[in-house]
Design a protein around this motif. Structure first.
Motif, PDB file in Angstrom:
ATOM      1  N   PHE A 158       0.813  -1.216   0.000  1.00 35.31           N
ATOM      2  CA  PHE A 158       0.000   0.000   0.000  1.00 35.31           C
ATOM      3  C   PHE A 158       0.841   1.258   0.000  1.00 35.31           C
ATOM      4  N   ASN A 159       1.993   1.197  -0.642  1.00 30.95           N
ATOM      5  CA  ASN A 159       2.934   2.303  -0.707  1.00 30.95           C
ATOM      6  C   ASN A 159       2.990   2.792  -2.155  1.00 30.95           C
ATOM      7  N   TRP A 160       2.388   3.946  -2.438  1.00 27.62           N
ATOM      8  CA  TRP A 160       2.296   4.412  -3.819  1.00 27.62           C
ATOM      9  C   TRP A 160       3.670   4.736  -4.402  1.00 27.62           C
ATOM     10  N   GLN A 161       4.616   5.175  -3.590  1.00 30.18           N
ATOM     11  CA  GLN A 161       5.946   5.471  -4.121  1.00 30.18           C
ATOM     12  C   GLN A 161       6.663   4.185  -4.528  1.00 30.18           C
ATOM     13  N   PHE A 162       6.480   3.148  -3.746  1.00 26.93           N
ATOM     14  CA  PHE A 162       7.059   1.848  -4.067  1.00 26.93           C
ATOM     15  C   PHE A 162       6.454   1.323  -5.373  1.00 26.93           C
ATOM     16  N   ALA A 163       5.149   1.452  -5.524  1.00 26.28           N
ATOM     17  CA  ALA A 163       4.476   1.013  -6.748  1.00 26.28           C
ATOM     18  C   ALA A 163       4.939   1.828  -7.950  1.00 26.28           C
ATOM     19  N   LEU A 164       5.070   3.132  -7.769  1.00 18.73           N
ATOM     20  CA  LEU A 164       5.502   3.986  -8.870  1.00 18.73           C
ATOM     21  C   LEU A 164       6.933   3.668  -9.289  1.00 18.73           C
ATOM     22  N   SER A 165       7.759   3.263  -8.336  1.00 13.65           N
ATOM     23  CA  SER A 165       9.121   2.868  -8.706  1.00 13.65           C
ATOM     24  C   SER A 165       9.073   1.648  -9.640  1.00 13.65           C
ATOM     25  N   GLY A 166       8.195   0.709  -9.352  1.00 17.77           N
ATOM     26  CA  GLY A 166       8.050  -0.461 -10.219  1.00 17.77           C
ATOM     27  C   GLY A 166       7.558  -0.097 -11.611  1.00 17.77           C
ATOM     28  N   ILE A 167       6.649   0.855 -11.679  1.00 22.05           N
ATOM     29  CA  ILE A 167       6.148   1.305 -12.987  1.00 22.05           C
ATOM     30  C   ILE A 167       7.274   1.961 -13.784  1.00 22.05           C
ATOM     31  N   CYS A 168       8.063   2.791 -13.121  1.00 22.01           N
ATOM     32  CA  CYS A 168       9.195   3.443 -13.805  1.00 22.01           C
ATOM     33  C   CYS A 168      10.213   2.412 -14.272  1.00 22.01           C
ATOM     34  N   PHE A 169      10.560   1.453 -13.397  1.00 22.41           N
ATOM     35  CA  PHE A 169      11.515   0.409 -13.783  1.00 22.41           C
ATOM     36  C   PHE A 169      10.975  -0.432 -14.943  1.00 22.41           C
ATOM     37  N   GLY A 170       9.687  -0.777 -14.879  1.00 24.52           N
ATOM     38  CA  GLY A 170       9.079  -1.568 -15.954  1.00 24.52           C
ATOM     39  C   GLY A 170       9.074  -0.828 -17.277  1.00 24.52           C
ATOM     40  N   SER A 171       8.697   0.444 -17.246  1.00 23.48           N
ATOM     41  CA  SER A 171       8.677   1.247 -18.468  1.00 23.48           C
ATOM     42  C   SER A 171      10.084   1.404 -19.031  1.00 23.48           C
ATOM     43  N   GLY A 172      11.035   1.652 -18.145  1.00 17.97           N
ATOM     44  CA  GLY A 172      12.426   1.776 -18.582  1.00 17.97           C
ATOM     45  C   GLY A 172      12.946   0.492 -19.206  1.00 17.97           C
ATOM     46  N   SER A 173      12.519  -0.644 -18.648  1.00 18.27           N
ATOM     47  CA  SER A 173      12.947  -1.941 -19.185  1.00 18.27           C
ATOM     48  C   SER A 173      12.355  -2.196 -20.568  1.00 18.27           C
ATOM     49  N   ILE A 174      11.106  -1.838 -20.760  1.00 13.78           N
ATOM     50  CA  ILE A 174      10.476  -1.998 -22.079  1.00 13.78           C
ATOM     51  C   ILE A 174      11.172  -1.112 -23.103  1.00 13.78           C
ATOM     52  N   LEU A 175      11.461   0.125 -22.727  1.00 10.90           N
ATOM     53  CA  LEU A 175      12.183   1.017 -23.632  1.00 10.90           C
ATOM     54  C   LEU A 175      13.580   0.470 -23.916  1.00 10.90           C
ATOM     55  N   TRP A 176      14.234  -0.094 -22.900  1.00 13.46           N
ATOM     56  CA  TRP A 176      15.558  -0.685 -23.081  1.00 13.46           C
ATOM     57  C   TRP A 176      15.507  -1.838 -24.089  1.00 13.46           C
ATOM     58  N   MET A 177      14.447  -2.660 -24.038  1.00 11.60           N
ATOM     59  CA  MET A 177      14.306  -3.746 -25.005  1.00 11.60           C
ATOM     60  C   MET A 177      14.227  -3.189 -26.422  1.00 11.60           C
ATOM     61  N   TYR A 178      13.482  -2.108 -26.595  1.00  9.00           N
ATOM     62  CA  TYR A 178      13.391  -1.474 -27.913  1.00  9.00           C
ATOM     63  C   TYR A 178      14.763  -0.971 -28.366  1.00  9.00           C
ATOM     64  N   ILE A 179      15.479  -0.332 -27.445  1.00  2.48           N
ATOM     65  CA  ILE A 179      16.782   0.244 -27.794  1.00  2.48           C
ATOM     66  C   ILE A 179      17.757  -0.843 -28.229  1.00  2.48           C
ATOM     67  N   ILE A 180      17.883  -1.919 -27.431  1.00  2.00           N
ATOM     68  CA  ILE A 180      18.889  -2.915 -27.794  1.00  2.00           C
ATOM     69  C   ILE A 180      18.469  -3.782 -28.990  1.00  2.00           C
ATOM     70  N   LYS A 181      17.188  -3.802 -29.302  1.00  2.00           N
ATOM     71  CA  LYS A 181      16.755  -4.507 -30.505  1.00  2.00           C
ATOM     72  C   LYS A 181      17.097  -3.716 -31.764  1.00  2.00           C
ATOM     73  N   ASN A 182      17.050  -2.385 -31.662  1.00  2.00           N
ATOM     74  CA  ASN A 182      17.167  -1.548 -32.854  1.00  2.00           C
ATOM     75  C   ASN A 182      18.504  -0.806 -33.017  1.00  2.00           C
ATOM     76  N   TYR A 183      19.375  -0.885 -32.041  1.00  2.00           N
ATOM     77  CA  TYR A 183      20.655  -0.179 -32.120  1.00  2.00           C
ATOM     78  C   TYR A 183      21.784  -1.119 -31.747  1.00  2.00           C
TER      79      TYR A 183
END
Length: 117
Positions: A44-69
């Motif tokens: 029930f910690n919104w900052q903890f949850a938001l950290s997971g969302i940021c890490f997840g989004s960053g990981s998805i973007l990272w997958m795009y980056i290493i696939k295309n560059y």
């Protein structure tokens, strides 16, 4: 490769935001333990949850980056998160950063620019 630099900056900001929210969230959590109180403070910690969302989004973007560059260009760009981490330490945690650390930040940015060319 200006697009790579822009994507790397966004990805680094997401990683840094994840770390900042994680630090804020951990400060509000109960001491670690295998008990309900700890897990409730995590769930029930919104900052903890938001950290997971940021890490997840960053990981998805990272997958795009290493696939295309090329990996040899993409991977060093992760070091931009050190730059944003240093700025976040000042802005959010009132930490002081001495001159030699700023020299390091300059070298990191210079290296990223050289690699992206």
């Amino acid at each position: 490769m200006p697009k790579l630099i822009i994507l790397a900056i966004i990805q680094s900001i997401l990683l840094t935001a994840g770390q900042v929210f994680l630090k804020f969230g951990l400060a509000r959590m109960a001491s670690f333990g295998w008990n309900w109180q700890f897990w409730q403070s995590a769930l029930f910690n919104w900052q903890f949850a938001l950290s997971g969302i940021c890490f997840g989004s960053g990981s998805i973007l990272w997958m795009y980056i290493i696939k295309n560059y090329p990996f040899s260009m993409a991977y060093p760009m992760v070091s931009l998160s050190y730059v944003f981490g240093m700025i976040s330490a000042i802005l959010f945690f009132n930490e002081s950063v001495d001159f030699i650390k700023w020299v390091g930040v300059f070298l990191i940015i210079s290296g990223c620019c050289l690699i992206a060319k």
